[in-house]
Design an enzyme around this catalytic site. Structure first.
Site, PDB file in Angstrom:
ATOM      1  N   GLU A 168      -3.543   5.998   1.440  1.00 57.97           N
ATOM      2  CA  GLU A 168      -3.345   4.604   1.817  1.00 57.97           C
ATOM      3  C   GLU A 168      -4.550   4.165   2.648  1.00 57.97           C
ATOM      4  O   GLU A 168      -4.966   4.865   3.578  1.00 57.97           O
ATOM      5  CB  GLU A 168      -2.055   4.482   2.623  1.00 57.97           C
ATOM      6  CG  GLU A 168      -1.685   3.067   2.991  1.00 57.97           C
ATOM      7  CD  GLU A 168      -0.296   2.976   3.616  1.00 57.97           C
ATOM      8  OE1 GLU A 168      -0.069   2.040   4.380  1.00 57.97           O
ATOM      9  OE2 GLU A 168       0.553   3.855   3.330  1.00 57.97           O
TER      10      GLU A 168
ATOM     11  N   LYS B 171       0.820  -1.222   0.000  1.00 63.02           N
ATOM     12  CA  LYS B 171       0.000   0.000   0.000  1.00 63.02           C
ATOM     13  C   LYS B 171       0.849   1.265   0.000  1.00 63.02           C
ATOM     14  O   LYS B 171       0.610   2.189  -0.779  1.00 63.02           O
ATOM     15  CB  LYS B 171      -0.915   0.021   1.239  1.00 63.02           C
ATOM     16  CG  LYS B 171      -1.937  -1.079   1.307  1.00 63.02           C
ATOM     17  CD  LYS B 171      -2.847  -0.927   2.521  1.00 63.02           C
ATOM     18  CE  LYS B 171      -2.132  -1.174   3.844  1.00 63.02           C
ATOM     19  NZ  LYS B 171      -1.720  -2.572   4.029  1.00 63.02           N
ATOM     20  N   THR B 172       1.802   1.311   0.902  1.00 62.53           N
ATOM     21  CA  THR B 172       2.601   2.528   1.053  1.00 62.53           C
ATOM     22  C   THR B 172       3.375   2.845  -0.220  1.00 62.53           C
ATOM     23  O   THR B 172       3.394   3.993  -0.680  1.00 62.53           O
ATOM     24  CB  THR B 172       3.562   2.384   2.244  1.00 62.53           C
ATOM     25  OG1 THR B 172       2.809   2.222   3.444  1.00 62.53           O
ATOM     26  CG2 THR B 172       4.452   3.610   2.380  1.00 62.53           C
TER      27      THR B 172
END
Length: 465
Positions: free
Chosen positions: A165, A121-122
């Protein structure tokens, strides 16, 4: 985009303001003109960056830190009910807002991309934030790590796009209603909150159900993501785009060519032909993240060729295979990987970057007792990809110990898998241990979601001696 502040967040107080998610929301509110205050357990670079924006940051948690005129108190799932500032807010009748609700309110007036998945995600959110900024679109963004270039995890931009995110760990991502959602992968994790894959799928389905009519779901090639796509396939008002190397992918990755610490990626997009660009971090999984970012941006009307060129400007994010430095011919790199799938992906990437004749040494710190209890064997098996590993005690974070659950679960599994592994219970001794193991040309990878990242500079200093 209007830089308005939701009325309830004109004078917010954040408990645990130094956390990755909390600090990002606080920064955006401060940049929009809110009078932001908060507290954290200890001093940090994040606290200093918040103060530079005019935020009042108290160290330690105490009732007197909460101003009587605070418009709300923002908390994360990690804040316990007995926190004195939370108790004081209840006593004063001040509204308590979960960080996911605060972030949802900030995104409401924008075109939004929310990036979800058990892993990646990051990085993917960061790729979008950097490339959209490079294109002059001035996005707002909230990320779980600091970008290598701007050095921050969040920013208010004047453009109409917000990239965030979306965290599944506590189901908070179900609060968002993005125009485009990315789900990179779906795996069982966060065992304190999810008991089974059925619960995980139900949570991700609830997240995708919030995508409005006419919206888009971009899914990765991971089996769990493809299963999610199948589960929502009956929804006729949702466009589902599959990204991957397989022949049935809508956005197909045709080639990934490693080149040291970078990769060259070729992607085919319907209506746009083949596009080749460079990803500045090694590993097949990062190439897949970049392709998902490309697909999502295209759904917001951004020219894929322009976005691909802008993606080349992405130089990484803190703790995602971040080069910390080099001393006496030894490179020290930091990885946030803490789930076996992430560990395997990063270790394979670094093995490829190392090439022949260079050893890969790992300092691994397990994160959470519950995760170690469920996945300790798989963590140990992943460490067999390294030439040698040091394993620290479990970083508890928000959890209390579980009887019988220690890092020995990992070291035993690693040894059984043929790995060379050394348990080290004193974190202060790690730099000496690694200095005794490493030689010129070796790569040292500090790995885990806890404070193992602090060891990078210590190892470099010891190697320099």
């Amino acid at each position: 985009m209007a830089s308005g502040i939701p009325h309830a967040m004109e004078r917010p107080h954040f408990i645990g303001i130094g956390g990755a998610g909390m600090s990002g929301i606080a920064k955006i509110l401060a940049q929009r003109g809110a009078k932001v205050a908060g507290s954290d357990a200890r001093e940090s670079a994040t606290a200093e960056s918040l103060r530079a924006l005019g935020v009042t940051v108290h160290i330690g948690h105490a009732t007197e830190h909460l101003a009587d005129d605070a418009s709300c108190v923002v908390v994360s799932s990690a804040i316990r009910a007995d926190n004195p500032e939370l108790a004081r807010a209840t006593e004063l009748g001040i509204a308590v807002v979960h960080r996911s609700d605060a972030l949802a309110a900030l995104m409401r007036t924008s075109r939004t991309i929310a990036v979800a998945g058990t892993h990646g995600k990051t990085t993917t959110t960061s790729m979008l934030a950097v490339s959209l900024t490079e294109l002059g679109l001035d996005p707002s963004y909230a990320i779980g790590g600091d970008l290598a270039g701007p050095g921050t995890n969040a920013r208010h931009g004047d453009g109409d796009i917000f990239v965030a995110e979306a965290d599944e760990s506590d189901r908070s991502f179900q609060k968002y209603d993005p125009d485009v959602a990315i789900v990179l992968n779906v795996e069982l994790d966060h065992h304190a909150n999810y008991a089974s894959m059925d619960e995980i799928y139900a949570s991700f389905e609830a997240f995708t159900a919030k995508i409005p009519a006419g919206g888009t779901l971009v899914v990765g090639e991971h089996a769990g993501a493809r299963e999610l796509a199948a589960r929502v396939s009956e929804r006729e008002d949702l466009t589902v785009i599959r990204v991957g190397e397989s022949a049935d992918s809508d956005v197909r990755i045709l080639a990934i060519t490693p080149n040291g610490m970078t990769s060259e990626v070729t992607v085919a997009l319907p209506g746009h032909g083949e596009i080749t660009f460079t990803v500045s971090v090694p590993g097949r999984h990062y190439a897949h993240n970049a392709a998902a970012a490309l697909a999502a941006g295209a759904r917001l009307g951004i020219d894929p060729a322009d976005l691909a060129r802008a993606l080349t400007s992405y130089t990484g994010v803190g703790r995602r295979l971040q080069l910390k430095g080099e001393a006496n011919g030894v490179q020290v790199i930091d990885s946030y990987a803490h789930h076996p799938t992430e560990m395997t992906a990063d270790l394979e990437a670094m093995r490829g970057a190392a090439g022949s004749g260079r050893r890969l040494l790992v300092v691994f710190q397990p994160h959470l007792f519950s995760r170690t209890q469920e996945l300790g064997t798989e963590m140990g098996q992943a460490l067999a990809l390294a030439d040698a590993s040091v394993v620290l005690d479990i970083y508890p974070a928000r959890e209390d110990p579980i009887p019988g659950v220690t890092s020995a679960l990992i070291t035993d599994a690693a040894t059984a898998a043929g790995a060379t592994v050394t348990p080290v219970h004193d974190k202060a001794a790690v730099a000496d241990v690694i200095a005794g193991m490493a030689g010129p040309g070796d790569l040292v990878l500090t790995m885990g979601a806890g404070d193992v990242t602090d060891l990078g500079p210590e190892i470099l200093a010891r190697l320099a001696e």
